[in-house]
Design a protein around this motif. Structure first.
Motif, PDB file in Angstrom:
ATOM      1  N   ALA A   1       0.816  -1.218   0.000  1.00 39.02           N
ATOM      2  CA  ALA A   1       0.000   0.000   0.000  1.00 39.02           C
ATOM      3  C   ALA A   1       0.848   1.266   0.000  1.00 39.02           C
ATOM      4  CB  ALA A   1      -0.940  -0.003   1.214  1.00 39.02           C
ATOM      5  N   ARG A   2       2.034   1.180   0.620  1.00 39.21           N
ATOM      6  CA  ARG A   2       2.934   2.335   0.652  1.00 39.21           C
ATOM      7  C   ARG A   2       4.272   1.994   0.008  1.00 39.21           C
ATOM      8  NH1 ARG A   2       1.536   6.551   3.638  1.00 39.21           N
ATOM      9  NH2 ARG A   2       3.717   7.155   3.944  1.00 39.21           N
ATOM     10  N   SER A   3       4.257   1.089  -0.961  1.00 36.68           N
ATOM     11  CA  SER A   3       5.477   0.668  -1.650  1.00 36.68           C
ATOM     12  C   SER A   3       5.491   1.224  -3.070  1.00 36.68           C
ATOM     13  CB  SER A   3       5.554  -0.861  -1.676  1.00 36.68           C
ATOM     14  OG  SER A   3       6.673  -1.291  -2.405  1.00 36.68           O
ATOM     15  N   TYR A   4       6.633   1.792  -3.459  1.00 37.98           N
ATOM     16  CA  TYR A   4       6.749   2.412  -4.784  1.00 37.98           C
ATOM     17  C   TYR A   4       8.065   2.009  -5.435  1.00 37.98           C
ATOM     18  CZ  TYR A   4       3.114   5.345  -2.726  1.00 37.98           C
ATOM     19  OH  TYR A   4       1.985   5.788  -2.110  1.00 37.98           O
ATOM     20  N   ASP A   5       8.177   2.278  -6.727  1.00 39.97           N
ATOM     21  CA  ASP A   5       9.434   2.106  -7.449  1.00 39.97           C
ATOM     22  C   ASP A   5      10.224   3.410  -7.406  1.00 39.97           C
ATOM     23  OD1 ASP A   5       8.767  -0.462  -8.134  1.00 39.97           O
ATOM     24  OD2 ASP A   5       8.003   0.062 -10.119  1.00 39.97           O
ATOM     25  N   VAL A   6      11.541   3.277  -7.387  1.00 38.33           N
ATOM     26  CA  VAL A   6      12.389   4.461  -7.441  1.00 38.33           C
ATOM     27  C   VAL A   6      12.403   5.042  -8.859  1.00 38.33           C
ATOM     28  CG1 VAL A   6      14.754   5.312  -7.140  1.00 38.33           C
ATOM     29  CG2 VAL A   6      13.821   3.653  -5.530  1.00 38.33           C
ATOM     30  N   GLU A   7      12.158   4.196  -9.844  1.00 36.80           N
ATOM     31  CA  GLU A   7      12.181   4.647 -11.234  1.00 36.80           C
ATOM     32  C   GLU A   7      11.264   5.849 -11.439  1.00 36.80           C
ATOM     33  OE1 GLU A   7      11.603   2.793 -15.740  1.00 36.80           O
ATOM     34  OE2 GLU A   7      10.751   1.773 -14.001  1.00 36.80           O
ATOM     35  N   GLY A   8      11.786   6.879 -12.048  1.00 37.22           N
ATOM     36  CA  GLY A   8      11.014   8.084 -12.327  1.00 37.22           C
ATOM     37  C   GLY A   8      10.989   9.087 -11.196  1.00 37.22           C
ATOM     38  N   MET A   9      11.479   8.709 -10.028  1.00 38.47           N
ATOM     39  CA  MET A   9      11.508   9.650  -8.905  1.00 38.47           C
ATOM     40  C   MET A   9      12.738  10.547  -8.989  1.00 38.47           C
ATOM     41  SD  MET A   9      10.331   7.584  -5.489  1.00 38.47           S
ATOM     42  CE  MET A   9       8.650   7.009  -5.275  1.00 38.47           C
ATOM     43  N   HIS A  10      12.669  11.673  -8.317  1.00 39.64           N
ATOM     44  CA  HIS A  10      13.812  12.571  -8.190  1.00 39.64           C
ATOM     45  C   HIS A  10      14.503  12.257  -6.867  1.00 39.64           C
ATOM     46  CE1 HIS A  10      12.719  15.016 -11.646  1.00 39.64           C
ATOM     47  NE2 HIS A  10      11.463  15.007 -11.205  1.00 39.64           N
ATOM     48  N   VAL A  11      15.728  11.790  -6.954  1.00 37.16           N
ATOM     49  CA  VAL A  11      16.511  11.447  -5.762  1.00 37.16           C
ATOM     50  C   VAL A  11      17.671  12.431  -5.667  1.00 37.16           C
ATOM     51  CG1 VAL A  11      17.880   9.683  -4.584  1.00 37.16           C
ATOM     52  CG2 VAL A  11      15.889   9.019  -5.952  1.00 37.16           C
ATOM     53  N   GLY A  12      17.794  13.096  -4.541  1.00 38.68           N
ATOM     54  CA  GLY A  12      18.864  14.081  -4.406  1.00 38.68           C
ATOM     55  C   GLY A  12      19.563  13.991  -3.079  1.00 38.68           C
ATOM     56  N   THR A  13      20.653  14.705  -2.953  1.00 42.99           N
ATOM     57  CA  THR A  13      21.398  14.769  -1.699  1.00 42.99           C
ATOM     58  C   THR A  13      21.564  16.229  -1.297  1.00 42.99           C
ATOM     59  OG1 THR A  13      23.582  14.925  -2.730  1.00 42.99           O
ATOM     60  CG2 THR A  13      22.714  12.717  -2.318  1.00 42.99           C
ATOM     61  N   VAL A  14      21.722  16.453  -0.008  1.00 38.52           N
ATOM     62  CA  VAL A  14      22.058  17.778   0.495  1.00 38.52           C
ATOM     63  C   VAL A  14      23.576  17.880   0.487  1.00 38.52           C
ATOM     64  CG1 VAL A  14      21.905  19.378   2.430  1.00 38.52           C
ATOM     65  CG2 VAL A  14      19.984  17.855   1.903  1.00 38.52           C
ATOM     66  N   ALA A  15      24.107  18.630  -0.480  1.00 38.48           N
ATOM     67  CA  ALA A  15      25.544  18.732  -0.733  1.00 38.48           C
ATOM     68  C   ALA A  15      26.041  17.448  -1.411  1.00 38.48           C
ATOM     69  CB  ALA A  15      26.332  18.995   0.546  1.00 38.48           C
ATOM     70  N   ALA A  16      27.229  17.516  -1.928  1.00 38.65           N
ATOM     71  CA  ALA A  16      27.793  16.369  -2.639  1.00 38.65           C
ATOM     72  C   ALA A  16      29.288  16.301  -2.379  1.00 38.65           C
ATOM     73  CB  ALA A  16      27.511  16.457  -4.140  1.00 38.65           C
ATOM     74  N   GLY A  17      29.616  15.956  -1.141  1.00 35.86           N
ATOM     75  CA  GLY A  17      31.009  15.717  -0.799  1.00 35.86           C
ATOM     76  C   GLY A  17      31.384  14.309  -1.217  1.00 35.86           C
ATOM     77  N   ARG A  18      32.338  13.714  -0.520  1.00 35.92           N
ATOM     78  CA  ARG A  18      32.767  12.366  -0.896  1.00 35.92           C
ATOM     79  C   ARG A  18      31.609  11.377  -0.867  1.00 35.92           C
ATOM     80  NH1 ARG A  18      37.520  13.923   1.981  1.00 35.92           N
ATOM     81  NH2 ARG A  18      39.377  13.784   0.676  1.00 35.92           N
ATOM     82  N   ILE A  19      30.780  11.447   0.170  1.00 34.82           N
ATOM     83  CA  ILE A  19      29.676  10.495   0.291  1.00 34.82           C
ATOM     84  C   ILE A  19      28.579  10.813  -0.710  1.00 34.82           C
ATOM     85  CG2 ILE A  19      27.863   9.638   1.831  1.00 34.82           C
ATOM     86  CD1 ILE A  19      29.846  10.132   4.160  1.00 34.82           C
ATOM     87  N   GLY A  20      28.142  12.065  -0.748  1.00 32.38           N
ATOM     88  CA  GLY A  20      27.090  12.447  -1.680  1.00 32.38           C
ATOM     89  C   GLY A  20      27.462  12.189  -3.120  1.00 32.38           C
ATOM     90  N   PHE A  21      28.749  12.355  -3.444  1.00 35.59           N
ATOM     91  CA  PHE A  21      29.220  12.115  -4.799  1.00 35.59           C
ATOM     92  C   PHE A  21      28.954  10.695  -5.259  1.00 35.59           C
ATOM     93  CE2 PHE A  21      32.641  10.652  -7.639  1.00 35.59           C
ATOM     94  CZ  PHE A  21      32.567  11.573  -8.665  1.00 35.59           C
ATOM     95  N   PHE A  22      29.061   9.748  -4.321  1.00 41.33           N
ATOM     96  CA  PHE A  22      28.841   8.350  -4.681  1.00 41.33           C
ATOM     97  C   PHE A  22      27.381   7.922  -4.549  1.00 41.33           C
ATOM     98  CE2 PHE A  22      33.423   8.278  -3.811  1.00 41.33           C
ATOM     99  CZ  PHE A  22      33.874   7.619  -4.947  1.00 41.33           C
ATOM    100  N   VAL A  23      26.594   8.704  -3.794  1.00 41.07           N
ATOM    101  CA  VAL A  23      25.172   8.387  -3.672  1.00 41.07           C
ATOM    102  C   VAL A  23      24.428   8.767  -4.948  1.00 41.07           C
ATOM    103  CG1 VAL A  23      23.021   8.979  -2.497  1.00 41.07           C
ATOM    104  CG2 VAL A  23      25.089   8.552  -1.172  1.00 41.07           C
ATOM    105  N   VAL A  24      24.700   9.938  -5.485  1.00 38.69           N
ATOM    106  CA  VAL A  24      23.896  10.500  -6.587  1.00 38.69           C
ATOM    107  C   VAL A  24      23.800   9.572  -7.790  1.00 38.69           C
ATOM    108  CG1 VAL A  24      23.727  12.373  -8.239  1.00 38.69           C
ATOM    109  CG2 VAL A  24      24.269  12.861  -5.860  1.00 38.69           C
ATOM    110  N   PRO A  25      24.885   8.985  -8.303  1.00 38.64           N
ATOM    111  CA  PRO A  25      24.736   8.142  -9.499  1.00 38.64           C
ATOM    112  C   PRO A  25      24.295   6.729  -9.200  1.00 38.64           C
ATOM    113  CG  PRO A  25      27.041   8.266  -8.926  1.00 38.64           C
ATOM    114  CD  PRO A  25      26.303   9.164  -7.956  1.00 38.64           C
ATOM    115  N   SER A  26      24.212   6.352  -7.912  1.00 39.78           N
ATOM    116  CA  SER A  26      23.969   4.944  -7.576  1.00 39.78           C
ATOM    117  C   SER A  26      22.649   4.401  -8.095  1.00 39.78           C
ATOM    118  CB  SER A  26      24.049   4.747  -6.062  1.00 39.78           C
ATOM    119  OG  SER A  26      25.345   5.072  -5.589  1.00 39.78           O
TER     120      SER A  26
END
Length: 217
Positions: free
Chosen positions: A191-216
């Motif tokens: 009921a509250r389950s969705y696909d990530v496909e098509g969603m906007h996923v972002g990070t607050v800042a993009a240091g070493r960790i954020g840099f690797f999160v964004v393209p994942s």
């Protein structure tokens, strides 16, 4: 007659797993990493490690894989999980410790009071990232170096972030709890389950960790 140690390193690590130190692992080997997307190269130690890559090193029996390296150089190496209170093993070794190593989630709090008890202390090292367990002002006054292993677990944290995103979006934890409790109502689970496909996923800042999160995703 044994020769006098050339120095003393005290290492505070997690206690071993309650089930015992692993006699074997799920994988026989781990991938070999030579470099990272930002251009940084992987460590290239001058001498081969005396542990198998992928082994559990962060607990007492793992010793961070340092015992052989330090003992070959005549350095006394003490490893313990007992770190809190005036009667802890850490306290007993402060008098002649030159290096104190600990971990972010099992820190050896190096307060000004403890530094007073450690006149030979030269280095407080975090086997990970962070230094909020060390009194930095006291360290500066005493000329004690405070260091961390920058970037050592940045990718691990980035992978954990992706895992958490998927767990939340797919409603994984409530569904898992329902199964553990003996139920399995698919409608409740999705009921509250969705696909990530098509969603906007972002990070607050993009240091070493954020840099690797964004393209994942």
């Amino acid at each position: 007659m044994a020769s006098e140690a050339r120095g003393k390193v005290v290492c505070v690590l997690y206690a071993d797993p309650e089930a015992g130190y692993p006699p074997k692992y799920a994988r026989d080997a781990i991938p070999e990493i030579a470099s990272y997307p930002d251009g940084q190269r992987a460590p290239t130690p001058a001498s081969p490690p005396d542990f198998a890559p992928g082994a559990l090193l962060g607990c007492v029996s793992g010793e961070l894989g340092l015992r052989g390296f330090l003992q070959q150089r005549g350095v006394e190496f003490v490893v313990t999980a007992d770190k809190d209170g005036p009667d802890s093993e850490l306290e007993h070794h402060l008098a002649d410790a030159e290096v104190v190593i600990s971990q972010p989630f099992w820190p050896a709090y190096m307060t000004a009071e403890r530094m007073e008890k450690a006149p030979k202390l030269k280095l407080c090292l975090t086997a990970g990232i962070g230094s909020d367990h060390v009194d930095l002002e006291a360290a500066c006054r005493r000329g004690v170096t405070v260091a961390e292993v920058t970037f050592c677990n940045s990718i691990s944290v980035a992978e954990h972030v992706v895992m958490m995103i998927l767990s939340l979006v797919r409603n994984y934890i409530p569904a898992y709890k329902q199964v553990v409790a003996g139920g399995w109502n698919i409608a409740d689970c999705v009921a509250r389950s969705y696909d990530v496909e098509g969603m906007h996923v972002g990070t607050v800042a993009a240091g070493r960790i954020g840099f690797f999160v964004v393209p994942s995703p």
